[in-house]
Design an enzyme around this catalytic site. Structure first.
Site, PDB file in Angstrom:
ATOM      1  N   HIS A 193      18.848  17.809  32.729  1.00  0.00           N
ATOM      2  CA  HIS A 193      18.445  19.212  32.530  1.00  0.00           C
ATOM      3  C   HIS A 193      17.275  19.636  33.422  1.00  0.00           C
ATOM      4  O   HIS A 193      16.350  20.313  32.977  1.00  0.00           O
ATOM      5  CB  HIS A 193      18.093  19.457  31.067  1.00  0.00           C
ATOM      6  N   HIS A 218      20.823  26.052  25.897  1.00  0.00           N
ATOM      7  CA  HIS A 218      20.916  24.876  25.024  1.00  0.00           C
ATOM      8  C   HIS A 218      20.540  25.238  23.588  1.00  0.00           C
ATOM      9  O   HIS A 218      19.731  24.550  22.955  1.00  0.00           O
ATOM     10  CB  HIS A 218      20.024  23.760  25.550  1.00  0.00           C
ATOM     11  N   GLU A 274      27.384  23.650  25.299  1.00  0.00           N
ATOM     12  CA  GLU A 274      26.815  24.201  26.516  1.00  0.00           C
ATOM     13  C   GLU A 274      27.920  24.477  27.533  1.00  0.00           C
ATOM     14  O   GLU A 274      28.592  23.559  27.994  1.00  0.00           O
ATOM     15  CB  GLU A 274      25.809  23.217  27.103  1.00  0.00           C
TER      16      GLU A 274
END
Length: 390
Positions: free
Chosen positions: A147, A218, A356
């Site tokens: 991420h 998220h 996601e």
């Protein structure tokens, strides 16, 4: 059992975001949903005001004509709260989160509700090669980058403007070399709460140097409500016939495998808990579901219909639509009761899930996967919709 249709939505009710002035005139505490459920917590605007990295954080509320509310902070571009009615017409906050910016800063789970970038999901061993040059990233997930690296977009204060009650625009200039990614990446994310009770997410980015981009949100959901307990009885349907199996560090092998005959088959509505404890190497690697699904291009809303989820207690249905080729389904396997949600409940094991919309993990190192390269002068654009009903 099939999930119920999301048509014929009930009118939604609103949450009050109390300012410091108005809160002083009211009793503190929560509005009870019912005797045996979670509470709708009043968020205090001043609890989200803080200077971080020389920039001011704040709270922003989106509403539509049904008085539905989606509440964000520009710290990390986070979705803090989303209130919709359950099957009894009572308010349920279907997004887990915290009551203050400070709680997000100190959380052991950094991604609650956040806008994710520059690259959502994992990059193997923190390395990728682009235009003949190898880039080395910070490895923050074992030997891999997750991420965006050490300071992904979940930790930045976005420039925020709210042109109307429906819309929040977030802007961030990720400079060349930010987390060792190449190129000045100019990112704009627009969150819109439509009058059709959809939370729409529009992502746009431009770069002055070839780079890689994979943006997503998220949010952690519990359709029975923040703090309501396990999500294992939620029903899930994912419109995907294949997924990308991973190694023990959760990096894809590069192959696509059929979900048929495996615990990963959600082509028909199935509870999350039905097979999550099956003896299966992939479930062992992920400690449950933490895998990318290859969407089968089922059409819906002018996009791909990615998934439907139904809360077993609330009756709330969430439909996900996207222009992205993949969907990461995460069943809350790494939640460890270390953080306290806005309702006062702990983030216990598997009490929230994430879905996601995304390109595939490790795409920069997987030439067979859809490309995540954004070239200088090109415009990255993608949209996803989370639509709620009962």
């Amino acid at each position: 059992m099939k999930l119920r249709s999301i048509t014929g939505l009930a009118a939604l009710a609103s949450i009050t975001i109390a300012s410091c002035q108005s809160e002083s005139k009211k009793a503190s505490g929560s509005d009870s949903l019912n005797a045996d459920s979670t509470a709708v917590v009043k968020l205090v605007a001043d609890s989200f005001k803080k200077e971080i990295d020389g920039k001011q954080t704040a709270l922003y509320t989106l509403k539509n004509k049904h008085n539905a509310s989606a509440i964000f902070t520009n710290y990390g571009g986070r979705l803090v709260s989303l209130l919709i009615p359950n099957k009894e017409g009572k308010l349920v906050d279907v997004v887990v989160g915290f009551k203050s910016v400070s709680d997000y800063e100190k959380s052991t789970e950094p991604y609650f509700g956040a806008t994710i970038g520059r690259y959502g999901n994992r990059i193997a061993k923190g390395k990728f090669t682009l235009d003949g040059k190898t880039y080395t990233l910070f490895t923050n997930n074992g030997q891999n980058t997750l991420h965006g690296g050490k300071k992904g977009y979940q930790y930045v204060v976005w420039d925020a403007t709210q042109p109307n009650d429906h819309t929040l625009e977030l802007h961030y200039l990720s400079k060349d070399g930010d987390e060792n990614f190449p190129g000045n990446l100019d990112v704009k994310v627009t969150y819109t709460l439509t009058d059709d009770n959809e939370l729409k997410m529009d992502y746009e980015a431009k770069t002055d140097k070839n780079t890689i981009v994979n943006l997503t949100n998220h949010a952690f959901f519990n359709l029975n409500g923040d703090g309501s307990g396990s999500i294992l009885n939620h029903e899930v349907q994912i419109f995907a016939d294949e997924y990308t199996p991973v190694d023990s560090t959760l990096i894809p092998s590069g192959k696509l495998e059929k979900v048929a005959g495996t615990p990963f088959d959600f082509t028909k509505a199935t509870t999350i808990g039905a097979r999550v404890e099956d003896k299966n190497e992939q479930l062992t690697f992920g400690k449950g579901y933490d895998h990318n699904y290859v969407l089968n291009k089922t059409k819906g809303m002018g996009m791909f219909h990615a998934a439907m989820v139904k809360g077993d207690k609330s009756g709330i249905v969430m439909d996900i639509y996207t222009q992205e080729p993949g969907l990461q389904f995460y069943s809350g396997n790494f939640m460890q009761s270390k953080n306290t949600f806005k309702t006062g409940a702990k983030d216990d094991f598997r009490t929230a899930f994430a879905m996601e919309t995304q390109h595939f993990p490790d795409s920069p190192n997987q030439p067979a996967f859809p490309s995540t390269v954004l070239k200088a002068g090109q415009v990255y654009k993608t949209s996803s919709i989370y639509k709620f009903g009962n």
